[in-house]
Write an enzyme that holds these catalytic residues in place. Structure first.
Site, short mmCIF file in Angstrom:
data_model
loop_
_atom_site.label_atom_id
_atom_site.label_comp_id
_atom_site.label_asym_id
_atom_site.label_seq_id
_atom_site.Cartn_x
_atom_site.Cartn_y
_atom_site.Cartn_z
N LYS A 181 0.83 -1.21 0.00
CA LYS A 181 0.00 0.00 0.00
C LYS A 181 0.87 1.26 0.00
CE LYS A 181 -3.63 -2.46 -0.27
NZ LYS A 181 -4.53 -3.06 0.70
C1 LIG Z 1 -5.57 -4.23 1.01
C2 LIG Z 1 -7.02 -3.99 1.13
C3 LIG Z 1 -7.73 -4.23 2.33
C4 LIG Z 1 -7.14 -4.97 3.49
O1 LIG Z 1 -6.03 -4.36 4.05
P1 LIG Z 1 -5.18 -5.17 5.13
O2 LIG Z 1 -4.40 -4.08 5.81
O3 LIG Z 1 -4.31 -6.11 4.39
O4 LIG Z 1 -6.12 -5.84 6.05
C5 LIG Z 1 -9.06 -3.84 2.41
N1 LIG Z 1 -9.69 -3.29 1.35
C6 LIG Z 1 -9.06 -3.06 0.19
C7 LIG Z 1 -9.82 -2.43 -0.93
C8 LIG Z 1 -7.72 -3.43 0.03
O5 LIG Z 1 -7.12 -3.27 -1.15
#
Ligand SMILES: *Cc1c(COP(=O)(O)O)cnc(C)c1O
Length: 382
Positions: A181
């Site tokens: 991210k």
């Molecule tokens: C990555 C992601 C999540 C989950 O994030 P985590 O921190 O891995 O739990 C939730 N929603 C979307 C749209 C994502 O891309």
């Protein structure tokens, strides 16, 4: 050339900050976490930020705070990461799907409103790729129907719409600091809100329902005695993660600008070819550019999306698809969902290819990706 889909960039300063925490004698949630929360809240213009172990945990706790439970419905986009819907099911509630907009891949406010029933307790818009959803329309719909808005902002730091930062618009906003991210701590998440009571409840819920700040007892700042006021979870973060986060936060705007420059180069290059549909940001929106979701115009191509990706791989470029719509998964069979019900999600799914997009990509790498895309499109005209 070989270009990975993603490459995390942790600076020497961030590594030093982690080492400092490791040497300090206090490595789980503590002072660095408090500092990270404070600075993150300031960055999105929200009075409260609560750090947790993931965005999935953040979404779960946001729904718990709103009292979502069995018999309730929560609307999520049909085309999102599965975590958005799983968080709803953790609460014993029912996820209801709404179709997306084919240009932005964000939930279509009209489809969202059509999905509302008297059981709807909350809606979870997803800021796809970091593109802010139409928050004015979504907040208005939710308010008219007595539903709360929980933003899935896993892609959307930093992003804004009409000058308002994502993180300050919805009732509760959930961010992800997962490895790929835009801001990463390896694993991690954050919830922001304006509501002080929810903020207090979240701080308790993330650590076993122990009275707020009970974890500080180890530092000698408070008494050893604590109460457990409700059923809580083990969703806290660590100071190791927070140390990385603090470093990343300080660079977040510069990193976003770097991703935007790459995205703009992609968009300019692809606009010239009718077989390619560049991704555009809605007017008034500032996109975090977590992804570059290129779409293929299948009417002008002799290959489908999967074959296109295979050809990219042959040229050494890793690509991905965001996302497989939820109604395709085995887990969600038997709920009356079918591709026919979500034509826009299905349309996007058939055409979408996410390209490499991250700070540190060299100009030569970006050019190489562009040449690969244009070359494959040219060689495979219908
Ligand atoms: C990555 C992601 C999540 C989950 O994030 P985590 O921190 O891995 O739990 C939730 N929603 C979307 C749209 C994502 O891309």
């Amino acid at each position: 050339m070989n270009i990975p889909f993603h490459r995390a960039r942790i600076t020497p300063d961030e590594i030093d900050a982690v080492n400092e925490v490791l040497r300090s004698g206090w490595i789980t949630m503590g002072r660095a976490t408090l500092a990270f929360e404070e600075r993150f809240a300031a960055a999105v213009g929200a009075p409260h930020a609560i750090a947790v172990s993931s965005c999935t945990a953040a979404l779960h706790l946001a729904l718990v705070v709103l009292g979502v439970g069995p018999g309730d419905e929560v609307i999520v986009p049909a085309d999102t990461f599965v975590a958005t819907a799983e968080a709803v099911e953790y609460c014993g509630a029912r996820p209801v799907l709404a179709d997306i907009d084919r240009d932005t891949h964000c939930v279509d406010p009209a489809a969202l409103e059509r999905a509302i029933t008297p059981r709807t307790r909350a809606v979870i818009p997803v800021h796809f790729a970091g593109q802010p959803c139409d928050m004015a329309a979504i907040m208005d719909i939710a308010q008219r129907h007595g539903a709360r808005v929980v933003d899935d902002a896993a892609h959307a730091f930093p992003a804004s719409i009409g000058g308002a930062a994502i993180g300050s618009c919805a009732d509760l906003t959930c961010f992800s600091f997962y490895a790929t991210k835009t801001l990463t701590t390896g694993e991690g998440g954050m919830i922001t809100t304006r509501n002080p009571e929810w903020a207090d409840a979240l701080a308790t819920l993330r650590l076993h329902g122990m009275s707020r700040d009970a974890w500080r007892r180890y530092s000698g700042e408070t008494s050893w005695r604590y109460d457990v006021t409700r059923l809580g979870y083990k969703y806290n973060t660590t100071d190791i993660a927070a140390a990385i986060g603090l470093g990343q936060l300080a660079r977040a705007d510069a990193l976003r600008d770097e991703r935007e420059r790459i995205a703009q180069r992609y968009s300019r290059a692809f606009a010239a070819d009718a077989a390619l549909i560049p991704y555009a940001v809605r007017p008034g929106g500032v996109c975090a550019w977590h992804l570059y979701p290129l779409k293929l115009n299948l009417d002008s191509l002799a290959v489908d999306r999967d074959r296109f990706m295979a050809l990219m791989r042959e040229r050494g470029v890793a690509t991905s698809v965001h996302f497989i719509p939820l109604y395709h998964f085995t887990h969600f069979k038997g709920r009356g969902w079918s591709p026919d019900g979500f034509p826009e999600s299905e349309w996007v799914f058939a055409r979408e290819v996410s390209l490499p997009l991250y700070p540190g990509m060299t100009d030569a790498e970006v050019d190489y990706v562009i040449d690969a895309v244009l070359g494959i499109a040219r060689a495979n005209r219908r």
